[in-house]
Design a protein around this motif. Structure first.
Motif, mmCIF file in Angstrom:
data_model
loop_
_atom_site.group_PDB
_atom_site.id
_atom_site.type_symbol
_atom_site.label_atom_id
_atom_site.label_comp_id
_atom_site.label_asym_id
_atom_site.label_seq_id
_atom_site.Cartn_x
_atom_site.Cartn_y
_atom_site.Cartn_z
ATOM 1 N N GLU A 215 9.833 4.837 -5.493
ATOM 2 C CA GLU A 215 9.162 3.754 -4.599
ATOM 3 C C GLU A 215 7.824 4.059 -5.000
ATOM 4 O O GLU A 215 7.310 5.148 -5.295
ATOM 5 N N TYR A 216 6.930 2.930 -4.865
ATOM 6 C CA TYR A 216 5.680 2.938 -5.033
ATOM 7 C C TYR A 216 5.141 1.734 -4.064
ATOM 8 O O TYR A 216 5.607 0.781 -4.099
ATOM 9 N N GLU A 217 4.002 2.162 -3.528
ATOM 10 C CA GLU A 217 3.458 1.387 -2.441
ATOM 11 C C GLU A 217 1.836 1.178 -3.067
ATOM 12 O O GLU A 217 1.244 1.946 -3.621
ATOM 13 N N PHE A 218 1.468 -0.219 -2.787
ATOM 14 C CA PHE A 218 0.214 -0.668 -3.547
ATOM 15 C C PHE A 218 -0.161 -1.888 -2.480
ATOM 16 O O PHE A 218 0.562 -2.189 -1.893
ATOM 17 N N LYS A 219 -1.682 -1.964 -2.521
ATOM 18 C CA LYS A 219 -2.223 -2.993 -1.805
ATOM 19 C C LYS A 219 -2.173 -4.149 -2.596
ATOM 20 O O LYS A 219 -2.607 -4.469 -3.615
ATOM 21 N N GLY A 220 -1.648 -5.391 -1.916
ATOM 22 C CA GLY A 220 -1.656 -6.546 -2.560
ATOM 23 C C GLY A 220 -2.858 -7.396 -2.365
ATOM 24 O O GLY A 220 -3.543 -7.150 -1.833
ATOM 25 N N TYR A 221 -3.062 -8.534 -2.749
ATOM 26 C CA TYR A 221 -3.868 -9.341 -2.657
ATOM 27 C C TYR A 221 -3.956 -10.130 -1.006
ATOM 28 O O TYR A 221 -5.045 -10.189 -0.437
ATOM 29 N N SER A 222 -2.774 -10.541 -1.026
ATOM 30 C CA SER A 222 -2.469 -11.373 0.443
ATOM 31 C C SER A 222 -1.816 -10.256 1.494
ATOM 32 O O SER A 222 -1.596 -10.559 2.502
ATOM 33 N N HIS A 223 -1.427 -9.200 1.036
ATOM 34 C CA HIS A 223 -0.756 -8.346 1.852
ATOM 35 C C HIS A 223 -1.236 -6.754 1.796
ATOM 36 O O HIS A 223 -1.616 -6.314 0.750
ATOM 37 N N ASP A 224 -1.569 -6.249 2.934
ATOM 38 C CA ASP A 224 -2.089 -4.971 3.242
ATOM 39 C C ASP A 224 -1.136 -3.830 2.347
ATOM 40 O O ASP A 224 -1.730 -3.012 1.542
ATOM 41 N N LYS A 225 0.057 -3.998 2.411
ATOM 42 C CA LYS A 225 1.337 -3.301 1.599
ATOM 43 C C LYS A 225 2.275 -3.914 1.226
ATOM 44 O O LYS A 225 2.799 -4.695 1.875
ATOM 45 N N ILE A 226 2.432 -3.675 -0.012
ATOM 46 C CA ILE A 226 3.791 -3.944 -0.601
ATOM 47 C C ILE A 226 4.433 -3.018 -1.310
ATOM 48 O O ILE A 226 3.931 -1.979 -1.853
ATOM 49 N N THR A 227 5.685 -2.562 -1.221
ATOM 50 C CA THR A 227 6.545 -1.682 -1.539
ATOM 51 C C THR A 227 7.536 -1.959 -2.694
ATOM 52 O O THR A 227 8.195 -2.837 -2.213
ATOM 53 N N ARG A 228 7.510 -1.196 -3.825
ATOM 54 C CA ARG A 228 8.417 -1.597 -4.904
ATOM 55 C C ARG A 228 9.319 -0.485 -4.957
ATOM 56 O O ARG A 228 8.951 0.707 -4.966
ATOM 57 N N ARG A 229 10.537 -0.870 -4.980
ATOM 58 C CA ARG A 229 11.734 0.328 -5.003
ATOM 59 C C ARG A 229 12.542 -0.414 -6.108
ATOM 60 O O ARG A 229 12.880 -1.474 -6.178
ATOM 61 N N ILE A 230 12.692 0.709 -6.992
ATOM 62 C CA ILE A 230 13.754 0.679 -7.981
ATOM 63 C C ILE A 230 15.090 1.351 -7.829
ATOM 64 O O ILE A 230 14.909 2.503 -7.564
ATOM 65 N N TYR A 231 16.161 0.609 -8.171
ATOM 66 C CA TYR A 231 17.339 1.233 -8.051
ATOM 67 C C TYR A 231 18.135 1.170 -8.975
ATOM 68 O O TYR A 231 18.230 0.168 -9.763
#
Length: 137
Positions: free
Chosen positions: A116-132
């Motif tokens: 799981e990795y969280e990062f700041k997007g351009y139009s979103h304060d937080k985007i979470t990437r989850r790999i399964y």
């Protein structure tokens, strides 16, 4: 195939046959995960810049053609029949609730979280990437 999708907090993907949102930082992150090309259809390709498009393989019928290690980004195609062919799942969470009439069809309880990795997007304060990965039974 390695499948990448974007969902809201209720696992919605589309509303009125349109993507719920898009973000250029998310596209950068997704492109950084592949050392080959990213498979998309024409609808999805429209959100990428001309510079980013050099990393895309744009085909309408790609889901039946791609290999086990190929990454595809799907926004507006039916996915239920492809769950068994999916070897890895990359789910970007918008961390918001949007109107949605097309849910993501996979049952995530049958998948094991790898990272799981969280990062700041351009139009979103937080985007979470989850790999399964598929759970082994």
């Amino acid at each position: 195939m390695i499948l990448a999708v974007c969902v809201d907090d209720k696992l919605g993907m589309l509303f009125n046959k349109r993507r719920q949102s898009k973000d250029r930082e998310l596209r950068k992150d997704l492109l950084s995960l592949t050392d080959q090309v990213l498979w998309v259809n024409e609808y999805t390709a429209k959100q990428f810049t001309e510079d980013e498009k050099m990393w895309l393989n744009i085909r309408e019928d790609y889901l039946d053609e791609i290999g086990e290690d190929d990454i595809c980004f799907v926004e507006n195609l039916p996915l239920a029949e492809y769950e068994k062919r999916t070897t890895k799942l990359i789910v970007y969470h918008w961390n918001r609730i949007y109107p949605s009439d097309t849910p993501f069809p996979f049952d995530l309880s049958r998948w094991e979280l790898e990272s799981e990795y969280e990062f700041k997007g351009y139009s979103h304060d937080k985007i979470t990437r989850r790999i399964y990965n598929p759970k082994q039974y």
